[in-house]
Design a protein around this motif. Structure first.
Motif, PDB file in Angstrom:
ATOM      1  N   ASP A  23       0.829  -1.211   0.000  1.00  0.00           N
ATOM      2  CA  ASP A  23       0.000   0.000   0.000  1.00  0.00           C
ATOM      3  C   ASP A  23       0.864   1.262   0.000  1.00  0.00           C
ATOM      4  OD1 ASP A  23      -2.296  -1.546   0.005  1.00  0.00           O
ATOM      5  OD2 ASP A  23      -2.696  -1.263   2.153  1.00  0.00           O
ATOM      6  N   ALA A  24       1.952   1.218   0.727  1.00  0.00           N
ATOM      7  CA  ALA A  24       2.809   2.398   0.851  1.00  0.00           C
ATOM      8  C   ALA A  24       3.707   2.604  -0.369  1.00  0.00           C
ATOM      9  CB  ALA A  24       3.680   2.277   2.109  1.00  0.00           C
ATOM     10  N   HIS A  25       4.131   1.514  -1.005  1.00  0.00           N
ATOM     11  CA  HIS A  25       5.171   1.635  -2.022  1.00  0.00           C
ATOM     12  C   HIS A  25       4.848   0.994  -3.372  1.00  0.00           C
ATOM     13  CE1 HIS A  25       7.635   3.065   1.261  1.00  0.00           C
ATOM     14  NE2 HIS A  25       7.433   1.942   1.918  1.00  0.00           N
ATOM     15  N   GLY A  26       3.759   0.251  -3.454  1.00  0.00           N
ATOM     16  CA  GLY A  26       3.451  -0.492  -4.673  1.00  0.00           C
ATOM     17  C   GLY A  26       3.293   0.374  -5.906  1.00  0.00           C
ATOM     18  N   SER A  27       2.591   1.482  -5.787  1.00  0.00           N
ATOM     19  CA  SER A  27       2.381   2.317  -6.970  1.00  0.00           C
ATOM     20  C   SER A  27       3.684   2.960  -7.428  1.00  0.00           C
ATOM     21  CB  SER A  27       1.317   3.379  -6.713  1.00  0.00           C
ATOM     22  OG  SER A  27       1.709   4.243  -5.676  1.00  0.00           O
ATOM     23  N   GLY A  66      19.326   1.916   4.327  1.00  0.00           N
ATOM     24  CA  GLY A  66      18.498   2.836   3.550  1.00  0.00           C
ATOM     25  C   GLY A  66      17.028   2.528   3.721  1.00  0.00           C
ATOM     26  N   SER A  67      16.231   3.274   3.005  1.00  0.00           N
ATOM     27  CA  SER A  67      14.777   3.140   3.140  1.00  0.00           C
ATOM     28  C   SER A  67      14.260   1.892   2.433  1.00  0.00           C
ATOM     29  CB  SER A  67      14.077   4.368   2.549  1.00  0.00           C
ATOM     30  OG  SER A  67      14.214   4.365   1.131  1.00  0.00           O
ATOM     31  N   LEU A  68      13.108   1.445   2.868  1.00  0.00           N
ATOM     32  CA  LEU A  68      12.459   0.308   2.214  1.00  0.00           C
ATOM     33  C   LEU A  68      12.094   0.684   0.782  1.00  0.00           C
ATOM     34  CD1 LEU A  68      11.291  -2.531   2.221  1.00  0.00           C
ATOM     35  CD2 LEU A  68       9.187  -1.592   3.207  1.00  0.00           C
TER      36      LEU A  68
END
Length: 86
Positions: A23-27, A66-68
């Motif tokens: 939800d946070a990163h898929g798009s 680093g970030s996800l």
């Protein structure tokens, strides 16, 4: 929720954590894959493979490095580049 918390939940096998990551990163991951592959179908496969890899090997992501989102995009770029060469 922090990337570290999400990583801990993924490592514990929390399927909701995978949904939260998607939800946070898929798009964003999908958008990068579309730009690199130039193909929606390939981008969908790349996106799916990136999140499957996160689920199957959550410890391959190290929040200390680093970030996800950065890790996911890096995987998407790598896989997209491989698909573009085929």
């Amino acid at each position: 929720m922090s990337d570290m918390d999400l990583c801990a939940r993924l490592t514990a096998g929390d399927l909701d954590a995978l949904a939260d990551a998607y939800d946070a990163h898929g798009s964003y991951v999908y958008g990068v894959a579309v730009k690199v592959t130039g193909n929606q179908s390939n981008a969908e496969e790349v996106t799916q493979n990136v999140f499957v890899a996160l689920w199957e090997h959550p410890l391959s992501y190290d929040p200390g490095l680093g970030s996800l989102r950065g890790w996911l995009v890096s995987r998407a770029l790598h896989e997209s580049a491989l698909r573009s060469k085929v």
